[in-house]
Design a protein around this motif. Structure first.
Motif, PDB file in Angstrom:
ATOM      1  N   GLY A 285      -1.194  -0.408 -30.045  1.00  0.00           N
ATOM      2  CA  GLY A 285      -0.888  -1.825 -29.893  1.00  0.00           C
ATOM      3  C   GLY A 285      -0.042  -2.299 -31.059  1.00  0.00           C
ATOM      4  N   PHE A 286       0.349  -3.571 -31.052  1.00  0.00           N
ATOM      5  CA  PHE A 286       1.160  -4.083 -32.157  1.00  0.00           C
ATOM      6  C   PHE A 286       1.036  -5.597 -32.270  1.00  0.00           C
ATOM      7  CE2 PHE A 286       3.887  -4.082 -28.425  1.00  0.00           C
ATOM      8  CZ  PHE A 286       4.587  -5.284 -28.504  1.00  0.00           C
ATOM      9  N   LEU A 287       1.414  -6.099 -33.431  1.00  0.00           N
ATOM     10  CA  LEU A 287       1.464  -7.536 -33.692  1.00  0.00           C
ATOM     11  C   LEU A 287       2.925  -7.958 -33.799  1.00  0.00           C
ATOM     12  CD1 LEU A 287      -1.097  -7.781 -36.664  1.00  0.00           C
ATOM     13  CD2 LEU A 287      -1.609  -7.962 -34.216  1.00  0.00           C
ATOM     14  N   MET A 288       3.232  -9.176 -33.362  1.00  0.00           N
ATOM     15  CA  MET A 288       4.529  -9.792 -33.613  1.00  0.00           C
ATOM     16  C   MET A 288       4.274 -11.015 -34.491  1.00  0.00           C
ATOM     17  SD  MET A 288       6.916  -7.959 -32.362  1.00  0.00           S
ATOM     18  CE  MET A 288       8.269  -9.113 -32.635  1.00  0.00           C
ATOM     19  N   ILE A 289       4.893 -11.024 -35.676  1.00  0.00           N
ATOM     20  CA  ILE A 289       4.665 -12.082 -36.658  1.00  0.00           C
ATOM     21  C   ILE A 289       5.949 -12.878 -36.819  1.00  0.00           C
ATOM     22  CG2 ILE A 289       3.958 -12.586 -39.025  1.00  0.00           C
ATOM     23  CD1 ILE A 289       2.608  -9.800 -39.042  1.00  0.00           C
ATOM     24  N   GLU A 290       5.903 -14.150 -36.448  1.00  0.00           N
ATOM     25  CA  GLU A 290       7.094 -15.002 -36.487  1.00  0.00           C
ATOM     26  C   GLU A 290       6.825 -16.229 -37.349  1.00  0.00           C
ATOM     27  OE1 GLU A 290       9.898 -14.168 -35.235  1.00  0.00           O
ATOM     28  OE2 GLU A 290       9.359 -12.510 -33.887  1.00  0.00           O
ATOM     29  N   LYS A 291       7.675 -16.425 -38.358  1.00  0.00           N
ATOM     30  CA  LYS A 291       7.547 -17.562 -39.262  1.00  0.00           C
ATOM     31  C   LYS A 291       8.438 -18.706 -38.805  1.00  0.00           C
ATOM     32  CE  LYS A 291       6.932 -19.895 -43.152  1.00  0.00           C
ATOM     33  NZ  LYS A 291       5.675 -20.605 -43.424  1.00  0.00           N
ATOM     34  N   THR A 292       7.883 -19.913 -38.738  1.00  0.00           N
ATOM     35  CA  THR A 292       8.668 -21.111 -38.454  1.00  0.00           C
ATOM     36  C   THR A 292       8.461 -22.095 -39.600  1.00  0.00           C
ATOM     37  OG1 THR A 292       6.952 -22.371 -37.293  1.00  0.00           O
ATOM     38  CG2 THR A 292       8.196 -20.751 -35.998  1.00  0.00           C
ATOM     39  N   GLU A 293       9.170 -23.215 -39.556  1.00  0.00           N
ATOM     40  CA  GLU A 293       9.026 -24.217 -40.609  1.00  0.00           C
ATOM     41  C   GLU A 293       7.613 -24.787 -40.634  1.00  0.00           C
ATOM     42  OE1 GLU A 293      10.185 -26.550 -43.805  1.00  0.00           O
ATOM     43  OE2 GLU A 293      11.324 -24.956 -42.807  1.00  0.00           O
ATOM     44  N   ALA A 294       6.994 -24.920 -39.450  1.00  0.00           N
ATOM     45  CA  ALA A 294       5.691 -25.582 -39.372  1.00  0.00           C
ATOM     46  C   ALA A 294       4.513 -24.628 -39.517  1.00  0.00           C
ATOM     47  CB  ALA A 294       5.570 -26.335 -38.044  1.00  0.00           C
ATOM     48  N   THR A 296       3.030 -20.149 -38.887  1.00  0.00           N
ATOM     49  CA  THR A 296       3.292 -18.741 -38.605  1.00  0.00           C
ATOM     50  C   THR A 296       2.532 -18.359 -37.335  1.00  0.00           C
ATOM     51  OG1 THR A 296       3.563 -18.185 -40.944  1.00  0.00           O
ATOM     52  CG2 THR A 296       3.080 -16.372 -39.439  1.00  0.00           C
ATOM     53  N   ALA A 297       3.242 -17.811 -36.372  1.00  0.00           N
ATOM     54  CA  ALA A 297       2.630 -17.395 -35.106  1.00  0.00           C
ATOM     55  C   ALA A 297       2.470 -15.885 -35.089  1.00  0.00           C
ATOM     56  CB  ALA A 297       3.486 -17.850 -33.930  1.00  0.00           C
ATOM     57  N   ILE A 298       1.294 -15.415 -34.692  1.00  0.00           N
ATOM     58  CA  ILE A 298       1.014 -13.980 -34.576  1.00  0.00           C
ATOM     59  C   ILE A 298       0.564 -13.691 -33.152  1.00  0.00           C
ATOM     60  CG2 ILE A 298      -0.360 -12.043 -35.422  1.00  0.00           C
ATOM     61  CD1 ILE A 298      -0.666 -13.484 -38.070  1.00  0.00           C
ATOM     62  N   ASP A 299       1.281 -12.799 -32.486  1.00  0.00           N
ATOM     63  CA  ASP A 299       0.976 -12.447 -31.100  1.00  0.00           C
ATOM     64  C   ASP A 299       0.426 -11.035 -31.061  1.00  0.00           C
ATOM     65  OD1 ASP A 299       0.925 -12.758 -28.305  1.00  0.00           O
ATOM     66  OD2 ASP A 299       2.822 -11.669 -28.111  1.00  0.00           O
ATOM     67  N   ASN A 334       1.659 -12.494 -48.106  1.00  0.00           N
ATOM     68  CA  ASN A 334       1.311 -13.750 -48.771  1.00  0.00           C
ATOM     69  C   ASN A 334       1.652 -14.945 -47.882  1.00  0.00           C
ATOM     70  OD1 ASN A 334       0.234 -15.315 -50.817  1.00  0.00           O
ATOM     71  ND2 ASN A 334       2.192 -15.547 -51.876  1.00  0.00           N
ATOM     72  N   ILE A 335       1.207 -14.875 -46.644  1.00  0.00           N
ATOM     73  CA  ILE A 335       1.466 -15.946 -45.675  1.00  0.00           C
ATOM     74  C   ILE A 335       0.477 -17.085 -45.898  1.00  0.00           C
ATOM     75  CG2 ILE A 335       1.489 -16.546 -43.224  1.00  0.00           C
ATOM     76  CD1 ILE A 335       2.261 -13.637 -42.642  1.00  0.00           C
ATOM     77  N   GLY A 336       1.000 -18.297 -46.070  1.00  0.00           N
ATOM     78  CA  GLY A 336       0.159 -19.455 -46.295  1.00  0.00           C
ATOM     79  C   GLY A 336       0.421 -20.539 -45.273  1.00  0.00           C
ATOM     80  N   GLY A 337      -0.365 -21.611 -45.335  1.00  0.00           N
ATOM     81  CA  GLY A 337      -0.198 -22.720 -44.412  1.00  0.00           C
ATOM     82  C   GLY A 337      -1.000 -22.508 -43.138  1.00  0.00           C
ATOM     83  N   ILE A 338      -0.438 -22.960 -42.027  1.00  0.00           N
ATOM     84  CA  ILE A 338      -1.110 -22.841 -40.729  1.00  0.00           C
ATOM     85  C   ILE A 338      -0.678 -21.554 -40.044  1.00  0.00           C
ATOM     86  CG2 ILE A 338      -1.390 -23.891 -38.445  1.00  0.00           C
ATOM     87  CD1 ILE A 338      -0.819 -26.598 -39.761  1.00  0.00           C
ATOM     88  N   ILE A 339      -1.642 -20.773 -39.591  1.00  0.00           N
ATOM     89  CA  ILE A 339      -1.379 -19.533 -38.853  1.00  0.00           C
ATOM     90  C   ILE A 339      -2.066 -19.659 -37.492  1.00  0.00           C
ATOM     91  CG2 ILE A 339      -1.662 -17.026 -38.791  1.00  0.00           C
ATOM     92  CD1 ILE A 339      -2.196 -18.450 -42.123  1.00  0.00           C
ATOM     93  N   VAL A 340      -1.339 -19.381 -36.436  1.00  0.00           N
ATOM     94  CA  VAL A 340      -1.910 -19.416 -35.093  1.00  0.00           C
ATOM     95  C   VAL A 340      -1.829 -18.012 -34.500  1.00  0.00           C
ATOM     96  CG1 VAL A 340      -1.750 -20.374 -32.769  1.00  0.00           C
ATOM     97  CG2 VAL A 340      -1.266 -21.831 -34.743  1.00  0.00           C
TER      98      VAL A 340
END
Length: 497
Positions: A285-294, A296-299, A334-340
């Protein structure tokens, strides 16, 4: 297996990594030109007060004014409870000088966030310079130990100040805690003295370079050694440890082997894919990690993992496997803030609860404060992680001038490090004495002008080698290709040294 702290130092770039149980779990980088501001303490001047937002803008000597918000003044309200002594509004006026601390890095659009609660972190405790409060980390769960630490720190706290016991107090002696607390109180006195003696806006306390910050925070009783590939820096680390970290029982070593330090410690592959949006899972399996201004989304995706004939079981196992890697990637990048996190849909309510509990358990060991909410009806899990310093991608990636900022290119310092990595692998074959680096003309020009690898070629490990740069228009801007030049050197090649 014991933990190892690796320090990789290049001309203008230093990277510190933490290896836990043979895997890279944390990584921090800093260039010589751009230092972190969070943690620094300033004598600032209020340039504007916005009563409607209960905030103020403060000039601290940077290109953008800092943002001082009333909620940052109440930064510790989650653990303080009711504190009548705390202000309920910004009391400063335009033109006033204030002592503030940067608690969040600025961006291209915003200045750093500021707080008037001044804290000076140590390895065992955090000294609250102007906040009369004593607290204990939530990760210290023993009621007896919590009471002992509270009583000890109340006795050490000066008038108007306080302490918070960090998780490292679990393995600390009373004498170590007392020694560090007194050291931090002295540091606070020096900061006050600089404040009084300084005219105008100024930096009055520097949080320190990447070595001091990360080693102070990373060191633990499980740390076996600190390994650095720069001899002078290794000696600096030894002296730093003796003065600031006398509790450290491991070794400080200078790495001078021919093999690249990343390969020697088997993290070369991790370093190659750390900036990729895709992170692989052991099962396929795998993760997709995408950073936006608001946020970080992880699928989470099953990928090649087919599991059993039972779909629910396959999905559940993939999600549990993803939990461990998500926790690791948050620390590593070092991902900070909101993560979904978008987990794969599960039908069994017990499985949903189990995945969330597993996520909480994995993040319990994160040194950075995190919070995990229950899974929503859409299978989403929201996580907040305190922003500490800069995210790894923001340091090692630069905005692409050809796409208006919608994509990224690796910065020159990181590209040069990757080239050096490939050169080392090539020169492991001692019969190869000539190397060719094919690169885009812009990157080739940069390496020539900055005399890349000059130290290694003049009197270092490659003094008997020849390295040529070959401009190649067909190459991507940040791409490079390193090959042997024993078969001949192209006419447009230029010798680096």
């Amino acid at each position: 297996m014991k933990n190892i702290i690796l320090v990789d130092n290049e001309k203008n770039y230093t990277t510190v990594g933490l290896i836990e149980n043979g895997k890279l779990s944390e990584l921090y980088s800093e260039s010589a030109e751009e230092r972190q501001t969070s943690g620094n303490i300033y004598k600032g001047r209020v340039t504007d007060v916005v009563d409607g937002l209960q905030s103020a803008f403060v000039d601290i000597g940077l290109s953008r004014t800092g943002f001082w918000y009333i909620d940052e003044t109440l930064d510790h309200k989650s653990v303080l409870g009711e504190q009548n002594a705390l202000p309920h509004r910004i009391s400063a006026k335009k033109g006033d000088y204030v002592m503030v601390q940067a608690i969040k890095e600025g961006t291209e659009l915003k200045g750093p966030k500021l707080s008037s609660n001044i804290s000076i972190p140590g390895h065992f405790v955090v000294y609250l310079y102007n906040l009369p409060f004593v607290g204990v980390s939530n990760k210290i769960t023993s009621p007896t130990l919590r009471d002992k630490l509270t009583e000890l720190l109340k006795g050490l706290a000066p008038e108007g100040g306080g302490f918070i016991a960090r998780t490292n107090c679990l393995t600390a002696t009373r004498e170590e805690i007392e020694q560090e607390a007194r050291f931090l109180i002295k540091a606070g006195e020096r900061i006050q003295q600089r404040w009084e003696e300084t005219d105008g806006v100024a930096l009055i306390h520097n949080e320190g370079n990447i070595l001091y910050r990360t080693i102070r925070d990373m060191l633990s009783d499980t740390t076996e050694s600190i390994v650095c590939n720069n001899e002078r820096m290794a000696e600096d680390i030894r002296q730093m440890v003796e003065v600031f970290c006398p509790y450290f029982r491991g070794t400080v070593e200078f790495y001078d082997k021919e093999e690249d330090i990343y390969d020697y410690y088997d993290i070369g592959e991790d370093m190659s894919v750390i900036y990729s949006p895709r992170a692989e899972l052991p099962s396929g399996g795998f993760l997709m990690i995408e950073k936006t201004e608001a946020l970080t989304a992880i699928d989470v995706n099953t990928g090649k993992f087919i599991g059993t004939d039972n779909r629910e079981d396959t999905v559940y196992r993939t999600n549990l496997e993803a939990v461990k890697e998500i926790a690791r990637q948050l620390r590593l990048r070092n991902i900070g803030g909101i993560i979904v996190v978008d987990f794969i849909d599960m039908a069994d309510p017990e499985h949903k609860i189990s995945v969330v509990e597993a996520m909480k358990n994995e993040l319990f060991f994160d040194r950075v404060k995190t919070r995990v909410l229950d899974m929503s009806g859409l299978g989403l899990v929201e996580i907040t992680r305190k922003k500490v310093g800069k995210e790894l991608g923001s340091i090692s990636q630069g905005k692409c001038p050809y796409c208006g900022g919608t994509g990224f290119l690796l910065v020159d310092a990181y590209v040069s490090r990757r080239i050096k990595y490939n050169l080392k692998k090539l020169f492991m074959n001692h019969d190869v004495s000539i190397a060719l680096i094919f690169a885009h003309p812009v990157l080739a020009k940069h390496m020539i002008e900055h005399k890349a690898f000059s130290q290694e070629c003049s009197s270092g490990i490659w003094s008997h080698k020849r390295i040529y740069v070959v401009p190649d228009e067909s190459m991507d801007f940040a791409a490079s290709r390193v090959v042997s030049g024993m078969g001949g050197v192209p006419s447009n090649a230029e010798l680096l040294t």
